[in-house]
Design a protein around this motif. Structure first.
Motif, short mmCIF file in Angstrom:
data_model
loop_
_atom_site.label_atom_id
_atom_site.label_comp_id
_atom_site.label_asym_id
_atom_site.label_seq_id
_atom_site.Cartn_x
_atom_site.Cartn_y
_atom_site.Cartn_z
N UNK A 1 0.83 -1.21 0.00
CA UNK A 1 0.00 0.00 0.00
C UNK A 1 0.86 1.26 0.00
N UNK A 2 2.11 1.13 0.47
CA UNK A 2 3.02 2.29 0.48
C UNK A 2 3.32 2.79 -0.93
N UNK A 3 3.13 1.92 -1.93
CA UNK A 3 3.40 2.31 -3.31
C UNK A 3 2.19 3.00 -3.97
N UNK A 4 1.07 2.98 -3.30
CA UNK A 4 -0.18 3.47 -3.90
C UNK A 4 -0.57 4.83 -3.32
N UNK A 5 -1.35 5.62 -4.05
CA UNK A 5 -1.85 6.88 -3.49
C UNK A 5 -2.80 6.63 -2.33
N UNK A 6 -2.96 7.62 -1.48
CA UNK A 6 -3.81 7.46 -0.29
C UNK A 6 -5.23 7.02 -0.64
N UNK A 7 -5.72 7.47 -1.78
CA UNK A 7 -7.10 7.15 -2.17
C UNK A 7 -7.31 5.67 -2.47
N UNK A 8 -6.20 4.93 -2.65
CA UNK A 8 -6.31 3.50 -2.98
C UNK A 8 -5.92 2.59 -1.82
#
Length: 353
Positions: free
Chosen positions: A98-105
């Motif tokens: 999840x660290x690789x994804x934007x906050x919205x995802x």
């Protein structure tokens, strides 16, 4: 045969909040001053590229390419290593990736996967607009947690995993095909595509899709104790991107390939700066040249001992020293002569039989 292009450098590991490592202009001047001729751009770094805009605007791409050209550089490839990783994530890794994804995802695996697929497709379109025909990425992994088969893997599990991986990638590959761009998967531990067999499994699962290709990085094969030179013999027709990264494997009575959960510096297998490890780059460059692999030699720094600044400074001359200017003539051409079929028969002794 083709002369390998370079030297080039992957900018991902050099990003920083301090100048010159915090802007495209700063990094371009720095890389050019060190003797690099190309840069591989990580598309998740918005300080280097706005991927969404690049996929929509030819003007933006022309201006981006022009800025880089002004420093005497070329873009070798765009990279979606982080986004490609998120195309396929096993739930065991959800929190960490999840660290690789934007906050919205975050905390929404389905939305994260959809975002990643869009990102990689946008990179295909942007590559086309930038005049690039190859792209660097990761495959992601649905099966890596079963790499050491204990408990025993149920029959059909691996086949199902690769079917699902191919299902997720096929729409992306088809979009790359429309854009005229090859997808070069970095063959890497932690990915479902991590050696030759797994590459073949994926290729078969995609119906031998013509856009499925390889980013060759020998450092990952040393850590797996795989013959990285013979790998080129098997897969040279698929090698369309190349990372120059070194590594070493020094097992002891206490640690081996799995590393004992140690930090990188304490592992038996660890990455080193080019020239500091065990990899035979002289033979690698020879083989890639012999097979006519049309690639950029892109230095990737991931060393647990040497600083990135020193690694980058030494990387350009290291690569330049290894690039072979492919010959366009045979060394014994001087001894040749025009010979007709009659003479050929005489040489073989056919006229006397």
């Amino acid at each position: 045969m083709k002369t390998i292009k370079g030297p080039a450098i992957f900018l991902a590991q050099f990003m920083d909040d301090k100048a010159p490592f915090n802007s495209l202009d700063g990094l371009c001047k720095w890389a050019s001053d060190l003797g690099y001729k190309g840069i591989q751009i990580p598309t998740w770094e918005t300080r280097l590229i706005d991927l969404d805009t690049a996929s929509e605007s030819q003007t933006y791409c022309d201006e981006l390419k022009g800025k880089i050209t002004d420093y005497g550089l070329e873009i070798t490839e765009l990279s979606t290593h982080l986004q490609g990783q998120l195309v396929a994530v096993h739930p065991a890794y959800d929190l960490m990736f999840d660290n690789f994804a934007p906050d919205s995802c975050k905390n929404n695996p389905k939305k994260r996967t959809e975002w990643a697929i869009t990102q990689v497709k946008n990179a295909a379109t942007a590559s086309n607009r930038l005049g690039l025909n190859v792209h660097a990425t990761f495959s992601g992994a649905l099966l890596w947690h079963t790499m050491h088969p204990w408990p025993q893997r149920p029959a059909g599990l691996v086949e199902m995993g690769f079917e699902e991986l191919a299902k997720r990638w096929l729409p992306i590959l088809n979009h790359f095909d429309k854009q005229g761009v090859d997808v070069c998967y970095e063959i890497h531990p932690g990915e479902d595509l991590h050696d030759g067999i797994t590459f073949e499994r994926f290729l078969k699962a995609t119906g031998n899709h013509k856009r499925v290709n390889i980013l060759y990085d020998p450092s990952h094969f040393v850590l797996q104790q795989l013959d990285y030179l013979e790998y080129i013999d098997h897969y040279h027709e698929f090698i369309k991107a190349f990372h120059v990264k070194d590594s070493e494997f020094n097992p002891t009575g206490k640690k081996g390939a799995f590393g004992g959960y140690s930090d990188w510096i304490d592992r038996a297998g660890r990455y080193r700066s080019p020239g500091d490890g065990q990899i035979d780059f002289k033979t690698i460059f020879s083989k890639l040249t012999q097979y006519g692999c049309d690639v950029w030699a892109v230095m990737e720094w991931e060393c647990c001992i040497k600083s990135p600044e020193q690694g980058a400074k030494e990387g350009a001359p290291f690569i330049q020293k290894h690039i072979i200017e492919a010959t366009q003539k045979a060394f014994d051409d001087f001894a040749g002569a025009d010979i007709d079929k009659k003479q050929l028969r005489e040489i073989l002794g056919f006229n006397n039989s």
